[in-house]
Design an enzyme around this catalytic site. Structure first.
Site, PDB file in Angstrom:
ATOM      1  N   ALA A  61      31.916  12.203  61.384  1.00 30.24           N
ATOM      2  CA  ALA A  61      32.547  10.928  61.045  1.00 30.24           C
ATOM      3  C   ALA A  61      32.104  10.579  59.630  1.00 30.24           C
ATOM      4  O   ALA A  61      31.074  11.058  59.160  1.00 30.24           O
ATOM      5  CB  ALA A  61      32.096   9.859  62.019  1.00 30.24           C
ATOM      6  N   GLY A  92      30.991  14.319  64.601  1.00 26.76           N
ATOM      7  CA  GLY A  92      32.350  14.069  65.080  1.00 26.76           C
ATOM      8  C   GLY A  92      33.259  15.276  64.893  1.00 26.76           C
ATOM      9  O   GLY A  92      34.245  15.430  65.613  1.00 26.76           O
ATOM     10  N   GLU A  97      32.536  17.409  67.792  1.00 24.61           N
ATOM     11  CA  GLU A  97      33.145  16.719  68.941  1.00 24.61           C
ATOM     12  C   GLU A  97      34.657  16.899  68.951  1.00 24.61           C
ATOM     13  O   GLU A  97      35.258  17.083  70.020  1.00 24.61           O
ATOM     14  CB  GLU A  97      32.768  15.235  68.908  1.00 24.61           C
ATOM     15  CG  GLU A  97      31.281  15.023  69.159  1.00 24.61           C
ATOM     16  CD  GLU A  97      30.848  13.577  68.998  1.00 24.61           C
ATOM     17  OE1 GLU A  97      30.121  13.069  69.863  1.00 24.61           O
ATOM     18  OE2 GLU A  97      31.224  12.944  67.997  1.00 24.61           O
ATOM     19  N   GLU A 142      23.768  13.832  64.211  1.00 31.28           N
ATOM     20  CA  GLU A 142      23.756  12.368  64.138  1.00 31.28           C
ATOM     21  C   GLU A 142      22.349  11.799  64.127  1.00 31.28           C
ATOM     22  O   GLU A 142      22.048  10.818  63.470  1.00 31.28           O
ATOM     23  CB  GLU A 142      24.537  11.764  65.334  1.00 31.28           C
ATOM     24  CG  GLU A 142      26.044  11.973  65.270  1.00 31.28           C
ATOM     25  CD  GLU A 142      26.520  13.256  65.943  1.00 31.28           C
ATOM     26  OE1 GLU A 142      25.694  14.181  66.110  1.00 31.28           O
ATOM     27  OE2 GLU A 142      27.711  13.323  66.293  1.00 31.28           O
TER      28      GLU A 142
HETATM   29  N1  DAK Z   1      30.618  11.547  55.810  1.00 32.89           N
HETATM   30  C1  DAK Z   1      30.994  11.227  54.550  1.00 32.89           C
HETATM   31  N2  DAK Z   1      30.950  12.101  53.520  1.00 32.89           N
HETATM   32  C2  DAK Z   1      30.516  13.353  53.777  1.00 32.89           C
HETATM   33  C3  DAK Z   1      30.104  13.751  55.079  1.00 32.89           C
HETATM   34  C4  DAK Z   1      30.186  12.792  56.149  1.00 32.89           C
HETATM   35  N3  DAK Z   1      29.894  13.071  57.402  1.00 32.89           N
HETATM   36  N4  DAK Z   1      29.705  15.045  55.014  1.00 32.89           N
HETATM   37  C5  DAK Z   1      29.874  15.423  53.735  1.00 32.89           C
HETATM   38  N5  DAK Z   1      30.355  14.418  52.980  1.00 32.89           N
HETATM   39  C6  DAK Z   1      30.660  14.401  51.557  1.00 32.89           C
HETATM   40  C7  DAK Z   1      29.400  14.267  50.718  1.00 32.89           C
HETATM   41  O1  DAK Z   1      28.995  12.935  50.609  1.00 32.89           O
HETATM   42  C8  DAK Z   1      29.881  14.852  49.384  1.00 32.89           C
HETATM   43  O2  DAK Z   1      30.649  13.886  48.731  1.00 32.89           O
HETATM   44  P1  DAK Z   1      30.294  13.420  47.212  1.00 32.89           P
HETATM   45  O3  DAK Z   1      28.876  12.996  47.264  1.00 32.89           O
HETATM   46  O4  DAK Z   1      30.511  14.656  46.402  1.00 32.89           O
HETATM   47  O5  DAK Z   1      31.284  12.325  46.929  1.00 32.89           O
HETATM   48  C9  DAK Z   1      30.821  15.970  49.818  1.00 32.89           C
HETATM   49  O6  DAK Z   1      31.213  15.639  51.149  1.00 32.89           O
HETATM   50  C10 DAK Z   1      30.161  17.321  49.824  1.00 32.89           C
HETATM   51  O7  DAK Z   1      28.999  17.226  50.623  1.00 32.89           O
HETATM   52  P2  DAK Z   1      27.561  17.746  50.110  1.00 32.89           P
HETATM   53  O8  DAK Z   1      27.425  17.593  48.642  1.00 32.89           O
HETATM   54  O9  DAK Z   1      26.551  17.078  50.967  1.00 32.89           O
HETATM   55  O10 DAK Z   1      27.686  19.298  50.466  1.00 32.89           O
HETATM   56  P3  DAK Z   1      26.522  20.301  50.844  1.00 32.89           P
HETATM   57  O11 DAK Z   1      27.169  21.636  50.871  1.00 32.89           O
HETATM   58  O12 DAK Z   1      25.336  20.095  49.967  1.00 32.89           O
HETATM   59  O13 DAK Z   1      26.080  19.908  52.334  1.00 32.89           O
HETATM   60  C11 DAK Z   1      26.480  19.296  54.661  1.00 32.89           C
HETATM   61  C12 DAK Z   1      26.988  20.079  53.402  1.00 32.89           C
HETATM   62  C13 DAK Z   1      27.571  19.382  55.713  1.00 32.89           C
HETATM   63  C14 DAK Z   1      25.217  19.985  55.179  1.00 32.89           C
HETATM   64  C15 DAK Z   1      26.157  17.842  54.267  1.00 32.89           C
HETATM   65  O14 DAK Z   1      27.292  17.298  53.570  1.00 32.89           O
HETATM   66  C16 DAK Z   1      25.862  16.962  55.451  1.00 32.89           C
HETATM   67  O15 DAK Z   1      24.765  17.010  55.997  1.00 32.89           O
HETATM   68  N6  DAK Z   1      26.843  16.113  55.824  1.00 32.89           N
HETATM   69  C17 DAK Z   1      26.648  15.126  56.852  1.00 32.89           C
HETATM   70  C18 DAK Z   1      26.708  15.774  58.213  1.00 32.89           C
HETATM   71  C19 DAK Z   1      26.466  14.752  59.319  1.00 32.89           C
HETATM   72  O16 DAK Z   1      25.403  14.095  59.342  1.00 32.89           O
HETATM   73  N7  DAK Z   1      27.431  14.581  60.205  1.00 32.89           N
HETATM   74  C20 DAK Z   1      27.348  13.634  61.279  1.00 32.89           C
HETATM   75  C21 DAK Z   1      27.873  12.313  60.806  1.00 32.89           C
HETATM   76  S1  DAK Z   1      27.744  11.058  62.039  1.00 32.89           S
HETATM   77  C22 DAK Z   1      32.117   7.343  67.069  1.00 32.89           C
HETATM   78  C23 DAK Z   1      32.323   8.643  67.429  1.00 32.89           C
HETATM   79  C24 DAK Z   1      31.738   9.658  66.708  1.00 32.89           C
HETATM   80  C25 DAK Z   1      30.941   9.391  65.634  1.00 32.89           C
HETATM   81  C26 DAK Z   1      30.743   8.095  65.260  1.00 32.89           C
HETATM   82  C27 DAK Z   1      31.315   7.064  65.977  1.00 32.89           C
HETATM   83  N8  DAK Z   1      32.725   6.287  67.808  1.00 32.89           N
HETATM   84  C28 DAK Z   1      33.587   6.596  68.974  1.00 32.89           C
HETATM   85  C29 DAK Z   1      32.503   4.925  67.485  1.00 32.89           C
HETATM   86  C30 DAK Z   1      30.356  10.477  64.910  1.00 32.89           C
HETATM   87  C31 DAK Z   1      29.345  10.318  64.057  1.00 32.89           C
HETATM   88  C32 DAK Z   1      29.038  11.373  63.090  1.00 32.89           C
HETATM   89  O17 DAK Z   1      29.672  12.382  63.028  1.00 32.89           O
END
Ligand code: DAK
Length: 256
Positions: free
Chosen positions: A64, A107, A110, A130
């Site tokens: 997400a 997400g 998921e 997460e």
């Molecule tokens: N959200 C927003 N932007 C993201 C992102 C994310 N999840 N993942 C990557 N990006 C963006 C980065 O911010 C960056 O953008 P800029 O800074 O260049 O503007 C761009 O994508 C490239 O990412 P990185 O520079 O970080 O790239 P790397 O190769 O260095 O790293 C990575 C790749 C995938 C390891 C890293 O980006 C990362 O750790 N991303 C976050 C992964 C994460 O934590 N995912 C879980 C998010 S929480 C719900 C249901 C479900 C959910 C929520 C609510 N409801 C029913 C209410 C789910 C929650 C989640 O998924």
């Protein structure tokens, strides 16, 4: 450019492509609204027999959109009612194949688990990270993942946020098949094509019984299976399938 691209490859297979490459296809609200609308429409489209969902070479979806959630409070999250947007995907009666390259995280993982078949590239990475950003999965990560891989593999992923490789994911039952990265989409489309040649009523009954049966007792699930099995004997496609076998020819299914 839209956050999702929808392509009818032939009238029976639809390719849905997540299209936020700059954000690793992070699922923002707009993307999920479009996905919900798209899956609602495809569910009702009588021509469509299989849906393939994919991302790009770097990411299926990295979760997400954290930028949209970072400042939100619990009531705001509640009022966003995101589960209504997951529903059309979860309840889609057509088979869904996820073609995964790169990251399928949070997400994104998921979303892949909403699919019925997951084809992953050798370098794909799956995870529920997460916990690393202070929350927990909210779209089935604690439940669908545990049902797919069992408590101990799921807990390890959920509590550490560690990513796993496509091979590990396949070995533990989270992925159907691993193929070279550049063959992922073709393999998914090949399977989709194969499914479109199957009798649609049987396809729909199998999906419904597998999903409903997972949440029922074995006895109830077996009854569901039995009823669906019996029901198919009133279909034209059952007569066609068995007739074609006996006449040593290829069947042609009409969906009735
Ligand atoms: N959200 C927003 N932007 C993201 C992102 C994310 N999840 N993942 C990557 N990006 C963006 C980065 O911010 C960056 O953008 P800029 O800074 O260049 O503007 C761009 O994508 C490239 O990412 P990185 O520079 O970080 O790239 P790397 O190769 O260095 O790293 C990575 C790749 C995938 C390891 C890293 O980006 C990362 O750790 N991303 C976050 C992964 C994460 O934590 N995912 C879980 C998010 S929480 C719900 C249901 C479900 C959910 C929520 C609510 N409801 C029913 C209410 C789910 C929650 C989640 O998924």
């Amino acid at each position: 450019m839209s956050e999702i691209l929808i392509e009818k490859l032939d009238s029976r297979v639809v390719l849905v492509k997540l299209n936020r490459p700059d954000a690793l296809n992070a699922l923002n609200i707009k993307t999920r609204q479009l996905l919900a609308k798209c899956f609602s429409a495809l569910s009702e489209d009588k021509e469509v027999r299989c849906i393939v969902i994919t991302g790009n070479a770097s990411a299926f979806a990295a979760g997400a959109d954290i930028k949209e959630m970072a400042g939100a409070g619990s009531i705001e999250m509640l009022l966003r009612n995101m589960n209504l947007l997951w529903k059309p995907v979860a309840e889609c009666p057509k088979p869904i194949i996820a073609a995964v390259n790169g990251y399928a995280l949070g997400g994104g993982c998921e979303l892949a688990m909403h699919a019925d078949i997951i084809i992953a590239g050798e370098n794909a990475k799956f995870g529920q990270p997460e916990i690393r950003v202070g929350i927990m999965p909210g779209a089935g990560g604690t439940q669908r993942l545990t049902r797919a891989v069992g408590k101990y593999k799921a807990m390890k992923m959920l509590l550490t946020g560690e990513m796993i490789s496509a091979r590990e994911a396949c070995d533990m039952g989270l992925v159907s098949e691993v193929v070279p990265d550049d063959e992922v989409l073709n393999r998914a489309l090949q399977l989709a094509k194969k499914i479109t040649l199957m009798p649609p009523l049987a396809v729909a009954q199998i999906k419904e019984v597998v999903l409903a049966g997972q949440d029922a007792s074995l006895e109830t699930a077996l009854m569901l299976e039995r009823k669906a099995f019996q029901l198919l004997f009133d279909s034209e496609d059952q007569k066609e399938g068995m007739g074609a076998f006996l006449e040593k020819r290829k069947p042609s299914y009409c969906g009735r």
